[in-house]
Design an enzyme around this catalytic site. Structure first.
Site, PDB file in Angstrom:
ATOM      1  CE  LYS A  95      -4.352  -1.456   1.909  1.00  0.00           C
ATOM      2  NZ  LYS A  95      -4.180  -2.898   1.721  1.00  0.00           N
ATOM      3  CG  ASP A 129      -2.991  -3.629  -1.883  1.00  0.00           C
ATOM      4  OD1 ASP A 129      -2.757  -4.517  -2.723  1.00  0.00           O
ATOM      5  OD2 ASP A 129      -3.068  -3.842  -0.660  1.00  0.00           O
ATOM      6  CG  MET A 130      -6.854   2.157  -6.237  1.00  0.00           C
ATOM      7  SD  MET A 130      -5.538   3.342  -6.617  1.00  0.00           S
ATOM      8  CE  MET A 130      -5.114   2.890  -8.298  1.00  0.00           C
ATOM      9  CD  GLN A 158     -10.193   1.504  -5.478  1.00  0.00           C
ATOM     10  OE1 GLN A 158     -10.243   2.647  -5.940  1.00  0.00           O
ATOM     11  NE2 GLN A 158      -9.907   1.267  -4.209  1.00  0.00           N
ATOM     12  NE  ARG A 179      -4.387  -7.299  -6.439  1.00  0.00           N
ATOM     13  CZ  ARG A 179      -3.786  -6.743  -5.372  1.00  0.00           C
ATOM     14  NH1 ARG A 179      -4.391  -5.824  -4.642  1.00  0.00           N
ATOM     15  NH2 ARG A 179      -2.572  -7.108  -5.047  1.00  0.00           N
ATOM     16  CB  ALA A 184     -12.477  -2.641  -0.246  1.00  0.00           C
ATOM     17  NE  ARG A 283     -10.023  -2.095   3.315  1.00  0.00           N
ATOM     18  CZ  ARG A 283      -8.957  -1.577   3.945  1.00  0.00           C
ATOM     19  NH1 ARG A 283      -9.064  -0.471   4.644  1.00  0.00           N
ATOM     20  NH2 ARG A 283      -7.788  -2.170   3.857  1.00  0.00           N
ATOM     21  NE  ARG A 284     -12.149  -7.957   2.710  1.00  0.00           N
ATOM     22  CZ  ARG A 284     -11.361  -6.928   2.346  1.00  0.00           C
ATOM     23  NH1 ARG A 284     -10.186  -6.770   2.890  1.00  0.00           N
ATOM     24  NH2 ARG A 284     -11.737  -6.056   1.446  1.00  0.00           N
TER      25      ARG A 284
END
Ligand code: FDA
Length: 302
Positions: A95, A129-130, A158, A179, A184, A283-284
């Site tokens: 990140k 990661d974004m 995203q 990716r 999220a 977030r999950r």
């Protein structure tokens, strides 16, 4: 509403303290390999034994001082060393806010450059990661700048962001390694699609774009309909079953991951580790009510 409340809570320090000191630490271990690098290495060895690659992720984000960014860079480089020593099959996901993007972009670029070189030297690669929408422009800048020297570098985009098709067009000369994720974070309606139907439609459109204009698409979703769609496009465009990667998160739809690997697809699981698991866990939770029930039962001590 509930998902927005959870994402809001993911950014609040007092709630974080309450959750991380309490019984919920146990819940985290369903989605996080453990507190230490060695926990993640063990989890990836287990995945490798089932034909699944890893995407190693040191938890942590939003670093606000140079010492924090230097410490994260050091920890990432240690991870690369251990990957070399253990011979596990994994990439490393980073990140950029953990490497100081928010306050020193130049230093952040230097950290990523060094890390990408060290990863390349041992035969692995870096994935970026974004994060929240305010970091999209800078994140894509870093990717654009470094992907010429490091063609294996991958960046997450995203699909819920309205701007993403245009962003991909601006990267098309690079045939970018991407990716593809739904997204999220809680973003306002002017910036991001909110409805599942719209997000899925954009996911399908961008999957097609990546097979036609990108390199080795990374289809990162647990949504079987979207995975099936990617398989169909892979066949139609001649990329074939091994011409793309299917990526999922550690602890989510593990049976499905194994089934796809047995069928001969290239599968990678994103394996987070480290003590800083709170925003990731929230977030999950936000993504799935069933996880929230699990979370509330733990809170009630049942
Ligand atoms: P969706 O949420 O619609 O779920 C489809 C199905 O998958 C559900 O019906 C359920 O069966 C299962 N499922 C999904 N989430 C679950 C959960 N939490 N628990 C249990 N079951 C679940 N985001 C981002 O903004 N930046 C990034 O860099 C990344 N990186 C990233 C890497 C990888 C490898 C993955 C898989 C995902 C990300 N994400 C991400 C997260 C992504 O944006 C998204 O939030 C999640 O993948 C959930 O969306 P799905 O596409 O899985 O669909």
């Amino acid at each position: 509403m509930l998902d927005r409340a959870l994402i809001w809570a993911s950014e609040k320090e007092r709630i974080k303290h309450f959750v991380t000191q309490g019984k919920l630490a146990g819940v985290a271990h369903r989605f996080v390999a453990g507190d230490d690098l060695e926990d993640a290495i063990e989890a990836i060895k287990e995945l490798n034994s089932k034909g699944i690659g890893g995407i190693l992720d040191l938890l942590g984000e939003g670093v606000t001082d140079p010492a924090g960014a230097a410490a994260a860079s050091h920890a990432y480089r240690e991870s690369v060393k251990r990957i070399d020593e253990t011979g596990i099959d994994t990439t490393v996901s980073i990140k950029l806010t953990q490497l100081g993007l928010a306050f020193d972009k130049g230093a952040c670029i230097d950290y990523v450059r060094k890390l990408a070189a060290e990863a390349g030297a041992i035969g692995t690669s870096i994935e970026i990661d974004m994060e929240q929408s305010e970091y999209v422009v800078d994140t894509l800048d870093v990717f654009r700048l470094l992907s010429a020297d490091f063609p294996d570098l991958r960046v997450a985009v995203q699909v819920y962001l309205r701007r993403t098709p245009v962003d991909l067009e601006t990267l098309s000369a690079l045939k970018p390694r991407v990716r593809l994720v739904k997204g999220a974070y809680a973003e306002p309606e002017q910036i991001a699609f909110q409805k599942r139907k719209e997000i899925d439609a954009q996911y399908r459109f961008l999957t097609q774009w990546l097979f036609e204009r990108g390199t080795d698409p990374g289809i990162a979703t647990h949504d079987s309909k979207l995975v099936e769609h990617a398989k169909k496009i892979a066949r139609a465009t001649g990329a074939g079953d091994r011409g793309f990667e299917i990526q999922m998160l550690y602890g989510i739809r593990q049976d499905y991951q194994e089934e796809l690997a047995r069928q001969g697809f290239r599968v990678r699981a994103y394996v987070p580790f480290g003590p800083d698991w709170y925003p990731y866990l929230m977030r999950r939770m936000a993504e799935r009510p069933a996880n929230l029930r699990f979370f509330l039962r733990a809170l009630a001590g049942k």
